[in-house]
Design a protein around this motif. Structure first.
Motif, PDB file in Angstrom:
ATOM      1  N   MET A   1       0.564  -1.073  -0.166  1.00  0.00           N
ATOM      2  CA  MET A   1      -0.149  -0.083   0.372  1.00  0.00           C
ATOM      3  C   MET A   1       1.300   1.385  -0.030  1.00  0.00           C
ATOM      4  SD  MET A   1      -3.025  -0.761   2.595  1.00  0.00           S
ATOM      5  CE  MET A   1      -4.851  -1.468   1.703  1.00  0.00           C
ATOM      6  N   SER A   2      -0.283   2.377  -0.527  1.00  0.00           N
ATOM      7  CA  SER A   2       1.032   3.339  -0.343  1.00  0.00           C
ATOM      8  C   SER A   2       0.605   4.709   0.478  1.00  0.00           C
ATOM      9  CB  SER A   2       0.586   4.552  -1.821  1.00  0.00           C
ATOM     10  OG  SER A   2      -0.988   4.601  -1.406  1.00  0.00           O
ATOM     11  N   VAL A   3       1.761   5.900   0.512  1.00  0.00           N
ATOM     12  CA  VAL A   3       1.570   6.734   2.188  1.00  0.00           C
ATOM     13  C   VAL A   3       0.158   6.981   2.149  1.00  0.00           C
ATOM     14  CG1 VAL A   3       1.607   8.579   3.159  1.00  0.00           C
ATOM     15  CG2 VAL A   3       3.487   7.404   2.539  1.00  0.00           C
ATOM     16  N   GLY A   4      -0.565   7.026   0.994  1.00  0.00           N
ATOM     17  CA  GLY A   4      -1.949   7.798   1.076  1.00  0.00           C
ATOM     18  C   GLY A   4      -3.100   6.066   1.410  1.00  0.00           C
ATOM     19  N   ALA A   5      -2.492   5.302   0.790  1.00  0.00           N
ATOM     20  CA  ALA A   5      -3.403   4.359   0.773  1.00  0.00           C
ATOM     21  C   ALA A   5      -3.445   4.336   2.747  1.00  0.00           C
ATOM     22  CB  ALA A   5      -3.818   3.184  -0.144  1.00  0.00           C
ATOM     23  N   ASN A   6      -2.277   3.814   3.068  1.00  0.00           N
ATOM     24  CA  ASN A   6      -2.438   3.633   4.202  1.00  0.00           C
ATOM     25  C   ASN A   6      -2.826   5.316   5.222  1.00  0.00           C
ATOM     26  OD1 ASN A   6      -0.803   1.013   4.563  1.00  0.00           O
ATOM     27  ND2 ASN A   6       1.265   2.647   4.181  1.00  0.00           N
ATOM     28  N   ILE A   7      -2.494   5.721   4.877  1.00  0.00           N
ATOM     29  CA  ILE A   7      -3.462   7.061   6.042  1.00  0.00           C
ATOM     30  C   ILE A   7      -5.222   7.076   5.698  1.00  0.00           C
ATOM     31  CG2 ILE A   7      -4.029   9.513   5.524  1.00  0.00           C
ATOM     32  CD1 ILE A   7      -1.401  10.116   4.884  1.00  0.00           C
ATOM     33  N   ARG A   8      -5.386   6.458   4.816  1.00  0.00           N
ATOM     34  CA  ARG A   8      -6.763   6.575   4.286  1.00  0.00           C
ATOM     35  C   ARG A   8      -8.084   5.556   5.114  1.00  0.00           C
ATOM     36  NH1 ARG A   8     -10.203   6.441  -1.038  1.00  0.00           N
ATOM     37  NH2 ARG A   8     -10.833   8.879  -0.081  1.00  0.00           N
ATOM     38  N   ARG A   9      -7.023   3.989   5.073  1.00  0.00           N
ATOM     39  CA  ARG A   9      -7.021   3.018   5.747  1.00  0.00           C
ATOM     40  C   ARG A   9      -6.662   3.206   7.141  1.00  0.00           C
ATOM     41  NH1 ARG A   9      -3.676  -0.232   8.464  1.00  0.00           N
ATOM     42  NH2 ARG A   9      -1.942   0.165   7.386  1.00  0.00           N
ATOM     43  N   ILE A  10      -5.914   3.460   7.623  1.00  0.00           N
ATOM     44  CA  ILE A  10      -6.141   3.688   9.842  1.00  0.00           C
ATOM     45  C   ILE A  10      -6.633   5.289  10.020  1.00  0.00           C
ATOM     46  CG2 ILE A  10      -4.446   4.339  11.010  1.00  0.00           C
ATOM     47  CD1 ILE A  10      -2.485   3.824   9.317  1.00  0.00           C
ATOM     48  N   ARG A  11      -7.117   6.185   9.199  1.00  0.00           N
ATOM     49  CA  ARG A  11      -8.446   6.994   9.274  1.00  0.00           C
ATOM     50  C   ARG A  11      -9.890   6.634   8.937  1.00  0.00           C
ATOM     51  NH1 ARG A  11     -11.990   9.463   6.263  1.00  0.00           N
ATOM     52  NH2 ARG A  11     -10.720   9.269   4.404  1.00  0.00           N
ATOM     53  N   GLU A  12      -9.677   6.056   8.721  1.00  0.00           N
ATOM     54  CA  GLU A  12     -11.039   4.689   8.705  1.00  0.00           C
ATOM     55  C   GLU A  12     -11.240   3.469   9.618  1.00  0.00           C
ATOM     56  OE1 GLU A  12     -11.771   2.932   4.702  1.00  0.00           O
ATOM     57  OE2 GLU A  12     -12.029   5.307   3.916  1.00  0.00           O
ATOM     58  N   GLU A  13     -10.539   3.304   9.934  1.00  0.00           N
ATOM     59  CA  GLU A  13     -10.302   2.300  11.301  1.00  0.00           C
ATOM     60  C   GLU A  13     -10.433   3.292  11.827  1.00  0.00           C
ATOM     61  OE1 GLU A  13      -6.582   0.154  11.333  1.00  0.00           O
ATOM     62  OE2 GLU A  13      -6.849  -1.187   9.449  1.00  0.00           O
ATOM     63  N   ARG A  14      -9.790   4.238  13.292  1.00  0.00           N
ATOM     64  CA  ARG A  14     -10.174   4.985  13.627  1.00  0.00           C
ATOM     65  C   ARG A  14     -11.096   5.962  14.027  1.00  0.00           C
ATOM     66  NH1 ARG A  14      -5.811   2.626  14.532  1.00  0.00           N
ATOM     67  NH2 ARG A  14      -3.429   3.251  14.983  1.00  0.00           N
ATOM     68  N   GLY A  15     -12.611   5.605  12.609  1.00  0.00           N
ATOM     69  CA  GLY A  15     -13.717   6.664  12.569  1.00  0.00           C
ATOM     70  C   GLY A  15     -13.016   7.906  12.827  1.00  0.00           C
ATOM     71  N   LEU A  16     -12.625   8.372  11.646  1.00  0.00           N
ATOM     72  CA  LEU A  16     -11.916   9.995  11.639  1.00  0.00           C
ATOM     73  C   LEU A  16     -12.601  10.478  10.134  1.00  0.00           C
ATOM     74  CD1 LEU A  16      -8.677  10.317  13.033  1.00  0.00           C
ATOM     75  CD2 LEU A  16     -11.048  10.538  14.126  1.00  0.00           C
ATOM     76  N   THR A  17     -13.356  11.936  10.102  1.00  0.00           N
ATOM     77  CA  THR A  17     -13.310  11.989   9.449  1.00  0.00           C
ATOM     78  C   THR A  17     -12.480  12.594   8.122  1.00  0.00           C
ATOM     79  OG1 THR A  17     -14.850  13.834   9.950  1.00  0.00           O
ATOM     80  CG2 THR A  17     -15.694  12.378   9.542  1.00  0.00           C
ATOM     81  N   GLN A  18     -12.189  12.790   6.664  1.00  0.00           N
ATOM     82  CA  GLN A  18     -11.171  13.829   6.702  1.00  0.00           C
ATOM     83  C   GLN A  18     -10.953  14.761   6.540  1.00  0.00           C
ATOM     84  OE1 GLN A  18     -12.044  13.766   2.135  1.00  0.00           O
ATOM     85  NE2 GLN A  18     -10.601  11.969   1.695  1.00  0.00           N
ATOM     86  N   ALA A  19     -12.103  16.102   6.603  1.00  0.00           N
ATOM     87  CA  ALA A  19     -12.578  17.252   7.523  1.00  0.00           C
ATOM     88  C   ALA A  19     -11.784  17.114   8.769  1.00  0.00           C
ATOM     89  CB  ALA A  19     -14.331  17.077   7.715  1.00  0.00           C
ATOM     90  N   TYR A  20     -12.377  16.100   9.497  1.00  0.00           N
ATOM     91  CA  TYR A  20     -11.595  16.545  10.929  1.00  0.00           C
ATOM     92  C   TYR A  20     -10.020  16.668  11.031  1.00  0.00           C
ATOM     93  CZ  TYR A  20     -10.487  14.825  15.683  1.00  0.00           C
ATOM     94  OH  TYR A  20      -9.879  14.963  16.611  1.00  0.00           O
ATOM     95  N   LEU A  21      -9.753  14.804   9.972  1.00  0.00           N
ATOM     96  CA  LEU A  21      -8.046  15.076  10.121  1.00  0.00           C
ATOM     97  C   LEU A  21      -7.462  16.036   9.439  1.00  0.00           C
ATOM     98  CD1 LEU A  21      -5.906  13.029  10.797  1.00  0.00           C
ATOM     99  CD2 LEU A  21      -6.508  12.018   8.669  1.00  0.00           C
ATOM    100  N   ALA A  22      -8.012  16.430   8.295  1.00  0.00           N
ATOM    101  CA  ALA A  22      -7.556  17.887   7.535  1.00  0.00           C
ATOM    102  C   ALA A  22      -7.152  18.726   8.513  1.00  0.00           C
ATOM    103  CB  ALA A  22      -7.769  17.746   6.147  1.00  0.00           C
ATOM    104  N   GLU A  23      -8.612  19.583   9.235  1.00  0.00           N
ATOM    105  CA  GLU A  23      -8.476  20.131  10.004  1.00  0.00           C
ATOM    106  C   GLU A  23      -7.639  20.216  10.877  1.00  0.00           C
ATOM    107  OE1 GLU A  23     -11.163  22.534  13.410  1.00  0.00           O
ATOM    108  OE2 GLU A  23     -12.011  21.757  11.971  1.00  0.00           O
ATOM    109  N   LYS A  24      -7.599  19.093  12.145  1.00  0.00           N
ATOM    110  CA  LYS A  24      -6.498  18.981  12.739  1.00  0.00           C
ATOM    111  C   LYS A  24      -4.843  19.311  12.828  1.00  0.00           C
ATOM    112  CE  LYS A  24      -9.560  18.447  16.032  1.00  0.00           C
ATOM    113  NZ  LYS A  24      -9.515  19.920  17.052  1.00  0.00           N
ATOM    114  N   ALA A  25      -4.224  18.243  11.035  1.00  0.00           N
ATOM    115  CA  ALA A  25      -3.291  18.159  10.569  1.00  0.00           C
ATOM    116  C   ALA A  25      -2.540  19.588   9.958  1.00  0.00           C
ATOM    117  CB  ALA A  25      -3.292  17.039   9.459  1.00  0.00           C
ATOM    118  N   GLY A  26      -3.371  20.594  10.283  1.00  0.00           N
ATOM    119  CA  GLY A  26      -3.316  22.599   9.743  1.00  0.00           C
ATOM    120  C   GLY A  26      -3.253  21.819   8.213  1.00  0.00           C
ATOM    121  N   ILE A  27      -4.038  21.029   7.399  1.00  0.00           N
ATOM    122  CA  ILE A  27      -4.128  21.371   5.797  1.00  0.00           C
ATOM    123  C   ILE A  27      -5.523  20.985   5.278  1.00  0.00           C
ATOM    124  CG2 ILE A  27      -2.196  19.935   5.098  1.00  0.00           C
ATOM    125  CD1 ILE A  27      -3.741  17.726   5.072  1.00  0.00           C
TER     126      ILE A  27
END
Length: 69
Positions: A1-27
């Motif tokens: 898996m690539s970095v992007g795919a791993n981020i998506r997989r782990i984010r979904e496993e943690r139950g986080l939305t893209q909007a939440y993760l992006a905001e907290k990451a400052g992007i």
């Protein structure tokens, strides 16, 4: 898996939305979407921030097929 795919997989496993993760990451959500779709690569700084928010190591984002704890 690539970095992007791993981020998506782990984010979904943690139950986080893209909007939440992006905001907290400052992007923007659009940038996170591009990272997950593998059209952009995150900087090291963004990778470190995302890993911290996902409670994993940066190495977990780069690993092929290994599950993050």
């Amino acid at each position: 898996m690539s970095v992007g795919a791993n981020i998506r997989r782990i984010r979904e496993e943690r139950g986080l939305t893209q909007a939440y993760l992006a905001e907290k990451a400052g992007i923007s959500q659009a940038m996170l979407c591009q990272i997950e779709r593998e059209t952009k690569n995150p900087s090291l700084q963004v990778s470190v921030e995302i890993a911290a928010l996902l409670d994993c190591d940066v190495k977990d984002l780069c690993d092929n097929g290994r599950a993050a704890g």
